[in-house]
Design an enzyme around this catalytic site. Sequence first.
Site, short mmCIF file in Angstrom:
data_model
loop_
_atom_site.label_atom_id
_atom_site.label_comp_id
_atom_site.label_asym_id
_atom_site.label_seq_id
_atom_site.Cartn_x
_atom_site.Cartn_y
_atom_site.Cartn_z
N GLY A 112 -38.06 -67.93 -89.11
CA GLY A 112 -38.20 -67.82 -87.76
C GLY A 112 -39.49 -68.84 -87.42
O GLY A 112 -39.85 -69.83 -88.20
N ASN A 113 -40.15 -68.45 -86.33
CA ASN A 113 -41.27 -69.25 -85.96
C ASN A 113 -42.29 -68.32 -85.27
O ASN A 113 -42.08 -67.13 -85.14
CB ASN A 113 -40.93 -70.37 -84.92
CG ASN A 113 -39.85 -69.86 -83.64
OD1 ASN A 113 -40.69 -69.25 -82.87
ND2 ASN A 113 -38.80 -70.12 -83.82
#
Length: 419
Positions: free
Chosen positions: A207-208
Amino acid sequence: MRVLLGVSGGIAAYKVPAVLRSLREDGHAVRVIPTRTALQFVGAPTWEALSGEPVTNSVFDGADTVDHVRLGREADLVIVAPATADLLARAASGIADDLLTATLLTVTCPVLMAPAMHTEMWQHPATRTNVATLRERGVQVLDPAVGRLTGADTGPGRLPEPEEIVHAAMGLMAARTRPGAQDLAGLRVTVSAGGTREYLDPVRFLGNRSSGRQGIALARAAADRGAEVELVAANVDASLLPEGVQVTAVETTAQLDEAMHRSAERAHVLVMAAAVADFRPATTNETKTKKRGDGAVAPIELVQNPDILASLVQQKASGQVVVGFAAETGDAEGSVLEHGRAKARRKGADLLAVNAVGTDRGFGDVPNAVHLLDAGGTDVAQGSGSKDDVATVVWDAVVRLLTQRDPAHSGAGSARTER
């Protein structure tokens, strides 16, 4: 400008004298109306000394001039900070049991409320319903900040900083008074927000750090300017979602891709503000991946995700506007802006908002700054400050672009191409 500053009874009231001082230094006349419990935190002498005006919370004081009506009629702006869960409930229900709540029933000017309470109170369904009711009536209710609360607690519920409250209030007044405040009326707008997740197994994902706050601010601003808005939200905290917009929740890049292309079939403006994963695992395990006994780490094979922004640009309909966002970091090969210009030319979006990101900027509840580039990489606008400030700059640029293409576009009621 004549400002009414309502203060309700929360510990965050200690921050509000700074709001009052800032308003006074900017030349505004301010009348403070505290609740009875607010005076337990900051006393009347403090408010009177800083405002230069009398302070009371009773409808019986000033009865000869019917102050709760007079003050409401004379006000140009109302700010309530902090707005506790109790104050939000009373305002939403139309209860008028003190000077502040009675005055709120008489005002016709813009109203801004800055909530502050514990996380559980902010997220309670009753509070969420009250906030939704107030927003539907046109009250601007800010999202509380995330941070340290009373005691050791941390989470959403912290009063925004005084300068943020003042800035939001002045922005509200500017939006209400400038020509074309409903300059997106009649348009269908889709905004993506948040960060996609690519699952390795049922537990882990790539993810981020995107919180979705910039996309949410863009969606909220578009709705405030009259647009019909769909927000495609990728893994966004539900407490941040704005009222008055259609929300489509997604998790992965594939889901975001499908939702954006489906929405593109009827949207006049598409804004890709979500942080999209460039890669995903080639395979996803159906069960949790276990550690190997020999300590060796199995490699993760990645494959490239579809480029949603580029695809939307390639498939856009005549007259449709596509806006992209590019979070960049400078490196040995070029600066943030140099990378952004190259990306603008590569993607071909009508506008590309390039912003520098790092541990303390861009992502999350922090200020943002963008350069807006056209498809050739030329600067057309710049914006910095809060996420709301940046959203205003982006929509102003979109409106200018729409007007250049169709001079008849001048705000609500203008003719537009139907899709």
